[in-house]
Write a protein that holds these residues in place. Structure first.
Motif, short mmCIF file in Angstrom:
data_model
loop_
_atom_site.label_atom_id
_atom_site.label_comp_id
_atom_site.label_asym_id
_atom_site.label_seq_id
_atom_site.Cartn_x
_atom_site.Cartn_y
_atom_site.Cartn_z
N LEU A 66 -15.24 -1.27 3.50
CA LEU A 66 -16.03 -1.36 2.27
C LEU A 66 -16.41 -2.81 1.97
N ALA A 67 -17.61 -3.00 1.48
CA ALA A 67 -18.08 -4.34 1.09
C ALA A 67 -17.70 -4.58 -0.37
N VAL A 68 -16.39 -4.65 -0.61
CA VAL A 68 -15.85 -4.90 -1.95
C VAL A 68 -14.79 -5.99 -1.85
N PRO A 69 -14.44 -6.64 -2.96
CA PRO A 69 -13.43 -7.71 -2.90
C PRO A 69 -12.09 -7.21 -2.35
N ALA A 70 -11.39 -8.07 -1.63
CA ALA A 70 -10.08 -7.72 -1.06
C ALA A 70 -9.13 -7.25 -2.16
N GLY A 71 -8.43 -6.15 -1.88
CA GLY A 71 -7.47 -5.61 -2.83
C GLY A 71 -8.04 -4.59 -3.78
N SER A 72 -9.36 -4.46 -3.84
CA SER A 72 -9.96 -3.46 -4.71
C SER A 72 -10.19 -2.16 -3.95
N SER A 73 -10.71 -1.16 -4.62
CA SER A 73 -10.90 0.14 -3.99
C SER A 73 -12.10 0.85 -4.62
N VAL A 74 -12.53 1.91 -3.96
CA VAL A 74 -13.60 2.77 -4.48
C VAL A 74 -13.03 4.17 -4.62
N ARG A 75 -13.29 4.79 -5.77
CA ARG A 75 -12.76 6.12 -6.05
C ARG A 75 -13.89 7.15 -5.96
N VAL A 121 -10.30 10.94 -4.29
CA VAL A 121 -9.91 10.19 -3.10
C VAL A 121 -10.27 8.72 -3.33
N SER A 122 -9.30 7.83 -3.13
CA SER A 122 -9.54 6.40 -3.27
C SER A 122 -9.43 5.73 -1.91
N VAL A 123 -10.32 4.79 -1.63
CA VAL A 123 -10.32 4.06 -0.37
C VAL A 123 -10.24 2.57 -0.69
N THR A 124 -9.28 1.88 -0.09
CA THR A 124 -9.08 0.46 -0.36
C THR A 124 -10.03 -0.39 0.48
N SER A 125 -10.12 -1.67 0.10
CA SER A 125 -11.15 -2.57 0.63
C SER A 125 -11.15 -2.70 2.14
N HIS A 126 -9.96 -2.79 2.77
CA HIS A 126 -9.91 -3.09 4.19
C HIS A 126 -9.47 -1.89 5.04
N PHE A 127 -9.57 -0.69 4.48
CA PHE A 127 -9.28 0.51 5.26
C PHE A 127 -10.45 0.78 6.21
N HIS A 128 -10.13 1.13 7.45
CA HIS A 128 -11.18 1.48 8.42
C HIS A 128 -11.90 2.72 7.90
N PHE A 129 -13.15 2.53 7.43
CA PHE A 129 -13.81 3.62 6.70
C PHE A 129 -14.01 4.86 7.56
N PHE A 130 -14.18 4.67 8.84
CA PHE A 130 -14.32 5.81 9.77
C PHE A 130 -13.14 6.78 9.64
N GLU A 176 0.86 -1.19 0.00
CA GLU A 176 0.00 0.00 0.00
C GLU A 176 0.88 1.23 0.00
N ALA A 177 0.67 2.11 -0.97
CA ALA A 177 1.49 3.31 -1.11
C ALA A 177 0.58 4.53 -1.19
N VAL A 178 1.15 5.68 -0.86
CA VAL A 178 0.39 6.93 -0.85
C VAL A 178 0.63 7.66 -2.17
N PHE A 179 -0.39 7.68 -3.02
CA PHE A 179 -0.33 8.37 -4.29
C PHE A 179 -0.97 9.75 -4.14
N ASP A 180 -0.91 10.54 -5.20
CA ASP A 180 -1.47 11.89 -5.14
C ASP A 180 -2.97 11.87 -4.89
N ASP A 181 -3.65 10.78 -5.29
CA ASP A 181 -5.09 10.71 -5.08
C ASP A 181 -5.47 9.83 -3.89
N GLY A 182 -4.51 9.57 -3.01
CA GLY A 182 -4.79 8.82 -1.80
C GLY A 182 -4.03 7.50 -1.73
N SER A 183 -4.24 6.76 -0.66
CA SER A 183 -3.58 5.47 -0.47
C SER A 183 -4.19 4.44 -1.41
#
Length: 247
Positions: free
Chosen positions: A179-188, A152-161, A83-90
């Motif tokens: 997020l209720a998405v497959p492991a390793g994916s993200s929502v933008r 802003v992108s949020v990955t599958s197992h990030f604590h959404f709070f 997991e890396a920090v890009f300009d549009d988020g982790s």
């Protein structure tokens, strides 16, 4: 200087990668931990330089060839996650076939396109398909608005709070959820965009370490949620209630 667990892990990864670089410069071939650290660190440094996710993955895939590693390493290190920090988020980067220089034609001395190396399914650490897995139905649906001027992108197992402070949603409802998405994916979430997302409770021991540092401990400890909300409000996170009242 106080470092978060995530920052300490990043420094540890960088130190291991620097050791790998030094040994390779002396003509030493790298072992599994050294190769893995160098590939992962290449992604993180590319992200720090402002490159996009796809560019960082391609750069990491090209950093090592089969002659740079010990025999058998390319058969073990078939995929590197970091997991890396890009300009549009982790973002979670998945570097497949990371030991470069392997044509996909499956000829002598090459690795096939299966991602398990020249030994195929018999390779140490080979990735074999398991039973089909279906993500659970969302336990909660939230409406999220990105008030920032950047995506802003949020990955599958990030604590959404603990997601980006500029995302507006009910933080109290999202406590202890992912997020209720497959492991390793993200929502933008694009700038100014409003999106409905599904959340499920974080499983396992339900311990949140790192992230934004709002919890850093057991999620269900007495008073943990109230303290996390207090910290979030003090830091200006949108959707905490207290922050909204101060507007």
């Amino acid at each position: 200087m106080r470092l978060t667990p995530t920052e300490r892990d990043r420094l540890l990864l960088f130190g291991a990668a620097e050791l790998a670089r030094a040994r390779r410069a002396r003509g030493r071939r790298l072992n599994v931990p050294e190769a893995t650290a160098l590939i992962a660190d290449t992604v993180c440094e590319a992200a720090r330089d402002g490159k996009r996710l796809a560019e960082a993955i391609e750069e990491a895939r090209a950093v090592l060839g089969p002659d740079d590693v010990l025999p058998g390493v390319a058969d073990v290190v078939t995929e590197v996650h970091v997991e890396a920090v890009f300009d549009d988020g982790s973002r979670l980067a998945v570097v497949t076939d990371p030991i470069g220089g392997h044509p996909a034609d499956g000829g002598a001395g090459t690795r096939t396109g299966t991602g398990t190396g020249s030994l195929g399914d018999e390779a140490p650490g080979a990735l074999l398909p398991g039973p089909a897995h279906t993500e659970p139905e969302p336990a909660l649906t939230l409406t999220v608005t990105n008030t920032a001027t950047v995506p802003v992108s949020v990955t599958s197992h990030f604590h959404f709070f603990e997601t980006n402070p500029r995302l507006r949603f009910c933080r109290a409802d999202a406590y202890g959820m992912r997020l209720a998405v497959p492991a390793g994916s993200s929502v933008r979430f694009g700038p100014g965009e409003t999106v409905e997302v599904g959340l499920v409770p974080i499983g396992g021991d339900r311990v949140a370490i790192g992230f934004a540092g709002l919890v850093d401990g057991p999620l269900d400890a007495p008073g943990a949620k109230a303290e996390a909300l207090r910290r979030a409000a003090a830091c200006g996170y949108l959707g905490t209630g207290e922050e909204e009242a101060a507007r």
